[in-house]
Design a protein around this motif. Structure first.
Motif, PDB file in Angstrom:
ATOM      1  N   VAL A 181      -1.529  14.205  -0.034  1.00 33.70           N
ATOM      2  CA  VAL A 181      -0.877  12.961  -0.457  1.00 33.70           C
ATOM      3  C   VAL A 181       0.519  12.872   0.162  1.00 33.70           C
ATOM      4  N   ASP A 211       0.217  12.092   3.913  1.00 33.54           N
ATOM      5  CA  ASP A 211      -0.198  10.696   4.074  1.00 33.54           C
ATOM      6  C   ASP A 211       0.982   9.751   3.863  1.00 33.54           C
ATOM      7  N   TYR A 212       1.767  10.012   2.816  1.00 32.30           N
ATOM      8  CA  TYR A 212       2.892   9.144   2.508  1.00 32.30           C
ATOM      9  C   TYR A 212       3.951   9.186   3.609  1.00 32.30           C
ATOM     10  N   GLY A 267       1.496   7.319  -6.301  1.00 34.69           N
ATOM     11  CA  GLY A 267       0.507   8.397  -6.360  1.00 34.69           C
ATOM     12  C   GLY A 267       1.111   9.744  -6.003  1.00 34.69           C
ATOM     13  N   GLU A 316       2.392   1.856  -3.351  1.00 32.87           N
ATOM     14  CA  GLU A 316       1.346   2.362  -4.255  1.00 32.87           C
ATOM     15  C   GLU A 316       1.107   3.847  -3.972  1.00 32.87           C
ATOM     16  N   ASN A 317       1.115   4.218  -2.704  1.00 35.40           N
ATOM     17  CA  ASN A 317       0.961   5.627  -2.337  1.00 35.40           C
ATOM     18  C   ASN A 317       2.155   6.454  -2.808  1.00 35.40           C
ATOM     19  N   ARG A 318       3.342   5.856  -2.793  1.00 40.43           N
ATOM     20  CA  ARG A 318       4.526   6.559  -3.318  1.00 40.43           C
ATOM     21  C   ARG A 318       4.307   6.907  -4.785  1.00 40.43           C
ATOM     22  N   ARG A 340       0.840  -1.219   0.000  1.00 38.42           N
ATOM     23  CA  ARG A 340       0.000   0.000   0.000  1.00 38.42           C
ATOM     24  C   ARG A 340       0.864   1.254   0.000  1.00 38.42           C
ATOM     25  N   TRP A 341       1.893   1.231   0.803  1.00 32.83           N
ATOM     26  CA  TRP A 341       2.789   2.376   0.921  1.00 32.83           C
ATOM     27  C   TRP A 341       3.483   2.672  -0.408  1.00 32.83           C
TER      28      TRP A 341
END
Length: 154
Positions: free
Chosen positions: A57, A60-61, A30, A26-28, A23-24
Motif C-alpha cells: 500500500v 502504491d501510494y 487506506g 482514497e489510497n492515502r 483515487r490518490w
C-alpha cells in the motif's frame, strides 16, 4: 488518528476536482488505516503478511504520487502561473525525500525474514509516520495552491 481525520477532511475538500487525485486521496486513507493497524500498540510484532501488505500500500501510494499526481499538479501549475509552477517545483525535493524513505522502508521490510531486522520495526514505523505526516502536509499545500484553497496553501 488525527492524521486519518485530516486525510478525510482533505479528501472532502478536494473531492470531484480531479479523478486521479480522488483515487490518490482514497489510497492515502487506506495507507493510514494500514499504518494505524501496524502501530496499534500490540504487544506482539505484526505478522509478516501484515507488514508486506502495508509495504504494498505504501509503495502504491508514493508511486502514484511521484509518477502520476505530481506530474499532473506540475502541469496544472504550468497552466496556472509561473509562480505556481515555481512553488510546485520548490517543494518537489522534500516530497522526493519522503518517497526515498518510504521505498527504503519497503526494501527493508517487504520480504523481511530476519528477526533482528523486524525488531527495529517500531522505530522505523515511527520515523516513517513522521515523514508521512510531513509529506501529507506538503501534498495538501500543493493541492490547495493549485485548486484555490488559500487557507491551506500558506
Amino acid at each position: 488518528m488525527a492524521m486519518l481525520k485530516k486525510a478525510e477532511a482533505t479528501q472532502s475538500r478536494f473531492a470531484g476536482r480531479f479523478e486521479a487525485v480522488d483515487r490518490w486521496l482514497e489510497n492515502r486513507k487506506g495507507l493510514l488505516v494500514s499504518y494505524l493497524q501496524l502501530t496499534s500498540g500490540q504487544v506482539a510484532l505484526p505478522s509478516r503478511s501484515a507488514i508486506a501488505e502495508f509495504c504494498n500500500v505504501l509503495v502504491d501510494y508514493v508511486s502514484a504520487g511521484h509518477f502520476e499526481i505530481y506530474q499532473e499538479l506540475l502541469q496544472q501549475a504550468e497552466r496556472t502561473s509561473p509562480e505556481a509552477e515555481a512553488e510546485v517545483k520548490s517543494r518537489y525535493p522534500q516530497l522526493t525525500a519522503s518517497t526515498d524513505l518510504a521505498l527504503a522502508f519497503n526494501d527493508r521490510y517487504a520480504d523481511a525474514e530476519d528477526e533482528l531486522m523486524i525488531q527495529h520495526l517500531d522505530a522505523d514505523l515511527a520515523a516513517l509516520g513522521v515523514a508521512l505526516a510531513g509529506r501529507f502536509e506538503l501534498e495538501d499545500e500543493l493541492l490547495a495552491l493549485l485548486f484555490g484553497d488559500e487557507d491551506l496553501a500558506a
